[in-house]
Design a protein around this motif. Sequence first.
Motif, PDB file in Angstrom:
ATOM      1  N   PRO A  32       0.830  -1.211   0.000  1.00 29.34           N
ATOM      2  CA  PRO A  32       0.000   0.000   0.000  1.00 29.34           C
ATOM      3  C   PRO A  32       0.861   1.257   0.000  1.00 29.34           C
ATOM      4  N   PRO A  33       0.456   2.299  -0.744  1.00 34.04           N
ATOM      5  CA  PRO A  33       1.273   3.529  -0.796  1.00 34.04           C
ATOM      6  C   PRO A  33       1.426   4.206   0.554  1.00 34.04           C
ATOM      7  N   ALA A  34       0.483   4.001   1.472  1.00 33.41           N
ATOM      8  CA  ALA A  34       0.585   4.657   2.775  1.00 33.41           C
ATOM      9  C   ALA A  34       1.708   4.086   3.623  1.00 33.41           C
ATOM     10  N   SER A  35       2.135   2.844   3.338  1.00 34.69           N
ATOM     11  CA  SER A  35       3.146   2.198   4.172  1.00 34.69           C
ATOM     12  C   SER A  35       4.561   2.360   3.634  1.00 34.69           C
ATOM     13  N   ILE A  36       4.716   2.694   2.360  1.00 28.88           N
ATOM     14  CA  ILE A  36       6.043   2.791   1.764  1.00 28.88           C
ATOM     15  C   ILE A  36       6.020   3.886   0.706  1.00 28.88           C
ATOM     16  N   SER A  37       7.052   4.696   0.703  1.00 26.65           N
ATOM     17  CA  SER A  37       7.136   5.792  -0.258  1.00 26.65           C
ATOM     18  C   SER A  37       7.650   5.276  -1.594  1.00 26.65           C
ATOM     19  N   PRO A  38       7.444   6.021  -2.690  1.00 24.71           N
ATOM     20  CA  PRO A  38       7.955   5.575  -3.992  1.00 24.71           C
ATOM     21  C   PRO A  38       9.461   5.352  -4.027  1.00 24.71           C
ATOM     22  N   PRO A  39      10.304   6.225  -3.423  1.00 27.71           N
ATOM     23  CA  PRO A  39      11.754   5.912  -3.421  1.00 27.71           C
ATOM     24  C   PRO A  39      12.073   4.628  -2.663  1.00 27.71           C
ATOM     25  N   GLN A  40      11.380   4.383  -1.545  1.00 28.30           N
ATOM     26  CA  GLN A  40      11.619   3.152  -0.800  1.00 28.30           C
ATOM     27  C   GLN A  40      11.174   1.924  -1.593  1.00 28.30           C
ATOM     28  N   ARG A  41      10.061   2.046  -2.310  1.00 31.10           N
ATOM     29  CA  ARG A  41       9.612   0.931  -3.145  1.00 31.10           C
ATOM     30  C   ARG A  41      10.631   0.643  -4.251  1.00 31.10           C
ATOM     31  N   ASN A  42      11.182   1.703  -4.838  1.00 26.79           N
ATOM     32  CA  ASN A  42      12.196   1.519  -5.875  1.00 26.79           C
ATOM     33  C   ASN A  42      13.447   0.862  -5.305  1.00 26.79           C
ATOM     34  N   ASP A  43      13.861   1.280  -4.087  1.00 28.47           N
ATOM     35  CA  ASP A  43      15.021   0.646  -3.450  1.00 28.47           C
ATOM     36  C   ASP A  43      14.763  -0.823  -3.154  1.00 28.47           C
ATOM     37  N   LEU A  44      13.543  -1.152  -2.733  1.00 30.34           N
ATOM     38  CA  LEU A  44      13.208  -2.540  -2.440  1.00 30.34           C
ATOM     39  C   LEU A  44      13.270  -3.404  -3.698  1.00 30.34           C
ATOM     40  N   GLN A  45      12.762  -2.898  -4.804  1.00 31.53           N
ATOM     41  CA  GLN A  45      12.812  -3.664  -6.047  1.00 31.53           C
ATOM     42  C   GLN A  45      14.251  -3.811  -6.564  1.00 31.53           C
ATOM     43  N   ASN A  46      15.054  -2.756  -6.413  1.00 34.21           N
ATOM     44  CA  ASN A  46      16.464  -2.871  -6.800  1.00 34.21           C
ATOM     45  C   ASN A  46      17.201  -3.871  -5.918  1.00 34.21           C
ATOM     46  N   LEU A  47      16.835  -3.916  -4.635  1.00 32.61           N
ATOM     47  CA  LEU A  47      17.443  -4.885  -3.733  1.00 32.61           C
ATOM     48  C   LEU A  47      17.147  -6.315  -4.183  1.00 32.61           C
ATOM     49  N   ILE A  48      15.909  -6.565  -4.596  1.00 35.65           N
ATOM     50  CA  ILE A  48      15.532  -7.903  -5.079  1.00 35.65           C
ATOM     51  C   ILE A  48      16.305  -8.240  -6.350  1.00 35.65           C
ATOM     52  N   ARG A  49      16.382  -7.295  -7.277  1.00 36.05           N
ATOM     53  CA  ARG A  49      17.082  -7.560  -8.542  1.00 36.05           C
ATOM     54  C   ARG A  49      18.569  -7.830  -8.306  1.00 36.05           C
ATOM     55  N   ASN A  50      19.197  -7.035  -7.461  1.00 38.65           N
ATOM     56  CA  ASN A  50      20.629  -7.209  -7.228  1.00 38.65           C
ATOM     57  C   ASN A  50      20.934  -8.525  -6.517  1.00 38.65           C
ATOM     58  N   ARG A  51      20.106  -8.913  -5.547  1.00 39.15           N
ATOM     59  CA  ARG A  51      20.347 -10.169  -4.843  1.00 39.15           C
ATOM     60  C   ARG A  51      20.237 -11.358  -5.790  1.00 39.15           C
TER      61      ARG A  51
END
Length: 342
Positions: A32-51
């Motif tokens: 949900p957008p209320a729990s995570i900001s767009p930059p944090q969501r982008n960092d989370l997806q980059n973390l998954i891709r890099n791992r």
Amino acid sequence: MPPYHTPRTSTPHRLAALALFRALLLASRTLPPASISPPQRNDLQNLIRNRFKQARHEQSTRRLRLAFEAGYEGIDLLDAAVAGKGGSQGYILELLARAPARVKQAPPLTTLDLEIVKELKWNLRVRPEEASSQTASSPSPFSSPPQSPHPNTTPTTTNTAKTSPFARRPLPLSELTGGKRLIPVLYNAQGIPVLRFSKPQPAALSGYINHRVEVKQKRHDTRHRLAEELVVAGWEDEWEGILSRYMGEREGVDEGVGEWGRDQDGIGEGEGIGGRRVGSAERERGWVYEVLRAREEVEEKLNEEGRRNGVMAGKMQGLVDREREMAARERREGERESMGSE
């Protein structure tokens, strides 16, 4: 998994890893957008891709098991965060904050050398028959400009896709991998000629051989079954001959035919048992004829396969002979060069 197969070349392993990768990315997008900001969501997806990119060449079974377990736990955690259960959202943000900055950056795109791109475009060029259908007067707005011929080809060179692989061998020593000539071995795989260049045998070749063996065995089983059914077909023809003589159909219409063109048993001309129409040609052929025709078809397929295998075996044996002659010639030339240098 065999020891000579790396995990990334295994189809079940690749399917499981790709499914886990897509599930994690999909779950990260549904937060949900209320729990995570767009930059944090982008960092989370980059973390998954890099791992996943870091572990794509991993071969340790223990480390792969730990990585898969961590991925499945991550899916459960993301699902709980989407449902708003407990402190899952805060725990995800805490893990994201503790992750190194380098793994939260977008992974670099893999780029190919310009020469490799040109080579790929040349190998994937449009077929001549397809290119001739496109007129020069009406070029497509999306078509690329005409390219010059490849420097390694001549105008008289034919399409390599239509050239037999047996005609291109033996290859020069400079074009062989490792600079060493390996003489192929011709062996018989249950009646199928196979050339083996190296061990182990590719899994695709094993599957192809097994498929052909299964088809051949089914045809042999069908041939034996039809031979057994030939006796039953003879009985059926004998029984139909008895019925034909009893119903008086030798002349077409008998004295016993009554009203509506039917005989005393209620069977009319051209009718058979069970309501099936039976013509004169079919009665002349009979059951034995059909069984024999089916058996001849199966035997013809088996014989045709044997002829094709014989032709292919001859081509493969010729290739082996040419490779041996080339290896002997290269050995003699090497001995001459070594004697001349001395």
